[in-house]
Scaffold this motif. Structure first.
Motif, PDB file in Angstrom:
ATOM      1  N   SER A 160       0.830  -1.212   0.000  1.00 14.33           N
ATOM      2  CA  SER A 160       0.000   0.000   0.000  1.00 14.33           C
ATOM      3  C   SER A 160       0.859   1.254   0.000  1.00 14.33           C
ATOM      4  N   LEU A 161       1.917   1.243   0.807  1.00 12.45           N
ATOM      5  CA  LEU A 161       2.835   2.384   0.847  1.00 12.45           C
ATOM      6  C   LEU A 161       3.561   2.554  -0.479  1.00 12.45           C
ATOM      7  N   GLU A 215       4.146   5.435  -5.687  1.00  7.76           N
ATOM      8  CA  GLU A 215       4.021   5.474  -7.150  1.00  7.76           C
ATOM      9  C   GLU A 215       3.088   6.594  -7.592  1.00  7.76           C
ATOM     10  N   GLU A 216       2.016   6.797  -6.828  1.00  7.37           N
ATOM     11  CA  GLU A 216       1.072   7.875  -7.162  1.00  7.37           C
ATOM     12  C   GLU A 216       1.749   9.234  -7.019  1.00  7.37           C
ATOM     13  N   ARG A 217       2.587   9.365  -5.981  1.00  5.85           N
ATOM     14  CA  ARG A 217       3.319  10.625  -5.824  1.00  5.85           C
ATOM     15  C   ARG A 217       4.279  10.830  -6.992  1.00  5.85           C
ATOM     16  N   GLN A 218       4.862   9.704  -7.475  1.00  8.15           N
ATOM     17  CA  GLN A 218       5.747   9.793  -8.635  1.00  8.15           C
ATOM     18  C   GLN A 218       4.962  10.243  -9.869  1.00  8.15           C
ATOM     19  N   SER A 219       3.708   9.759  -9.971  1.00  8.47           N
ATOM     20  CA  SER A 219       2.865  10.176 -11.085  1.00  8.47           C
ATOM     21  C   SER A 219       2.593  11.672 -11.013  1.00  8.47           C
ATOM     22  N   ILE A 220       2.435  12.182  -9.796  1.00 10.41           N
ATOM     23  CA  ILE A 220       2.230  13.625  -9.615  1.00 10.41           C
ATOM     24  C   ILE A 220       3.450  14.393 -10.100  1.00 10.41           C
ATOM     25  N   ARG A 221       4.635  13.834  -9.825  1.00  7.30           N
ATOM     26  CA  ARG A 221       5.861  14.477 -10.305  1.00  7.30           C
ATOM     27  C   ARG A 221       5.894  14.498 -11.841  1.00  7.30           C
ATOM     28  N   LYS A 222       5.409  13.400 -12.461  1.00  9.62           N
ATOM     29  CA  LYS A 222       5.353  13.364 -13.921  1.00  9.62           C
ATOM     30  C   LYS A 222       4.398  14.435 -14.441  1.00  9.62           C
ATOM     31  N   LEU A 223       3.253  14.576 -13.736  1.00 10.27           N
ATOM     32  CA  LEU A 223       2.303  15.614 -14.117  1.00 10.27           C
ATOM     33  C   LEU A 223       2.927  16.995 -13.975  1.00 10.27           C
TER      34      LEU A 223
END
Length: 531
Positions: free
Chosen positions: A123-124, A129-137
């Motif tokens: 889960s962590l 990974e979602e935070r990494q996606s935010i960085r990509k955004l």
């Protein structure tokens, strides 16, 4: 580096068994830290935020459920596991309310625990990974910025940006539009006079590139396309630079004829000191370009030259807005350069007035606005203005700059003192409250802040800045100092002293005292010193 885990249980052998039986590194965790009760665990979490916390329910001083409630406020994203030897439905319900990851019963099976910690790690990892996606955004956003900025400029000069959202747009789109003086420049490329066989769109692009090369850096220009033309928002330090800007634009028109084979007419609008007023400057620039039928194509036309009448009321209104912005910055920040801002203000408006009567009105209007600001902010008028009053003889421009600088500097100092005293005042009140009520059990940050009328976040930040300690640490240190004093000057029992310094549980008092000083209260009394 693995995830951080904190184990909380008053039975140390239970914690040791859990630590030994699980392959923490293999599961993706650091070797856990542990605490013996909720209060101790809260202090540890405040110093080093854990990713996962596993806590027992039944513990002294603060049970696991209350600890979990407090922890959720302190560390909103933490994963909580509650384990207990009590199979009671009410405990399970409370765990659900606390959004615990799991509620498990003792004795704990090592395989079950390993499986649970694996699920939590997954889960962590997913959240990471979602935070990494935010960085990509964010990277995509950075790539899109030029287009977003152009759209913003177009919306600004069209009057579609609300005043209250301007600062937000500038921040979000990373735009430097500080002026302090603005003028819209409209660059019109004739399509009817374009060279035969050359696409007018490509010709316009060529002209824009040339304009950016020649004008962007010097005039801190913001370029964008608007209704088929190129527009630049020029930024100046002084309104008197308008003549130089007009000359540069005229030179550019001649260069475009040679370099791009294009007939270019540049229109310059009215000067303004508020970015929101660029909508009016664009209107003037458009009128100037439309006047090419009278004044000729292939040149720069400044609306202020072909329509020279400048309403004195407009000047006063603009000067009032600029002064209001200076005063607003004085009220909310300490970094404003007063001599620089005062000099710019006087230079921007005094030279445009033309007559002594208008100059006198400018000075009187400015002094009136300063007087109202001092009154509204409860500043002592006599201290603000001191000897800076207008006599029979008007001050010249240099004298008025010095006068204005002195008045604004006094205001800045006085408001800064009030701001600083306000912060120190509520810290002092909090310390006085502790001194008067340290023997009471229910002292909390929330209670102090309600008493003072400030938020917990602001109070905690300022209190630590002023004292070097968190409020909880300050309260504990104060109580322990009082406890030492009583121990050295009386023969009172430990449980009596505990109550006198705000502890209802004498055992917890002894625990905190020993943790603080490395010695029990009874041994301290015997030795009379801290080792």
């Amino acid at each position: 580096m693995g995830y951080k885990c904190l184990l909380v249980d008053d039975e140390e052998e239970v914690i040791n068994a859990i630590v030994r039986k699980i392959d923490w590194e293999g599961l993706g965790y650091e070797v856990p830290t542990y605490a013996h009760n909720g209060l101790e665990a809260l202090e540890m979490a405040e110093g080093d935020t854990p990713d996962v916390v596993m806590t027992d329910i039944q513990m002294p001083y603060m049970d696991g459920l209350e600890f979990s409630r407090q922890l959720r406020k302190l560390c909103p994203g933490v994963k909580i596991i509650i384990f207990s030897g009590y199979d009671e439905f009410e405990y399970a319900k409370e765990a659900i309310k606390l959004e615990a990851e799991e509620y498990i019963l003792k004795p704990v099976n090592s395989d079950e625990l390993s499986s649970l910690f694996t699920r939590i790690r997954e889960s962590l990892d997913k959240e990471a990974e979602e935070r990494q996606s935010i960085r990509k955004l964010s990277r995509y956003y950075a790539q899109s910025l030029p287009l977003l900025q152009e759209t913003f400029y177009s919306e600004l000069v069209s009057g579609r940006i609300p005043q209250e959202h301007l600062a937000e747009y500038l921040l979000n789109y990373q735009i430097d539009l500080k002026g302090p003086v603005y003028e819209v420049v409209l660059i019109h490329t004739s399509s009817t006079l374009a060279p035969e066989g050359l696409n007018p769109v490509l010709l316009g692009i060529s002209v824009r590139r040339l304009a950016q090369e020649r004008l962007e850096e010097k005039w801190r220009g913001k370029f964008f396309s608007y209704q088929g033309d190129t527009v630049m928002i020029a930024q100046m330090d002084d309104s008197r630079q308008v003549i130089e800007l007009t000359d540069d634009c005229d030179s550019f028109c001649r260069l475009a004829k040679i370099a791009c084979k294009a007939v270019v007419t540049v229109g310059l609008g009215m000067v303004c000191t508020d970015a929101m007023d660029t909508v009016h400057s664009l209107e003037g620039a458009s009128q100037a370009v439309s006047s090419r039928a009278i004044y000729g194509t292939g040149k720069a036309i400044n609306i202020m030259e072909i329509e020279p009448e400048h309403d004195s009321e407009t000047i006063m209104d603009e000067s009032g807005k600029t002064l209001s912005e200076i005063l607003r910055r004085i009220r909310v920040e300490d970094t404003i350069d007063i001599p620089l801002e005062a000099g710019r203000f006087v230079d921007s408006y005094s030279q445009d007035l033309g007559t002594m009567k208008l100059y006198e009105f400018f000075i009187t209007d400015t002094m009136s606005r300063l007087y109202r600001f001092a009154q509204e902010n409860h500043l002592a008028i006599e201290d603000v203005f001191a000897d800076n009053t207008i006599g029979k003889a008007l001050p010249d421009v240099l004298e008025f700059k010095i006068m204005l600088t002195d008045i604004l500097s006094r205001m800045q100092q006085m408001i800064g003192d009030v701001r600083s005293k306000g912060q120190k005042s509520f810290v002092l009140k909090a310390q006085e409250y502790v001194a008067a009520h340290y023997n009471e059990e229910g002292i909390t940050i929330e209670k102090i802040c309600k008493n003072l009328g400030v938020s917990s976040a602001y109070f905690s930040t300022v209190f630590k800045k002023e004292t070097g300690k968190t409020f909880v640490t300050y309260l504990t240190d104060y109580r322990m100092d009082k406890a030492k004093e009583i121990l050295m000057t009386s023969d009172k029992k430990t449980y009596v002293i505990a109550a006198e310094v705000g502890f209802t549980d004498p055992n917890y008092f002894s625990y905190v005292f020993k943790r603080q000083y490395g010695i029990t209260p009874s041994k301290f009394r015997t030795r009379g010193e801290i080792s």
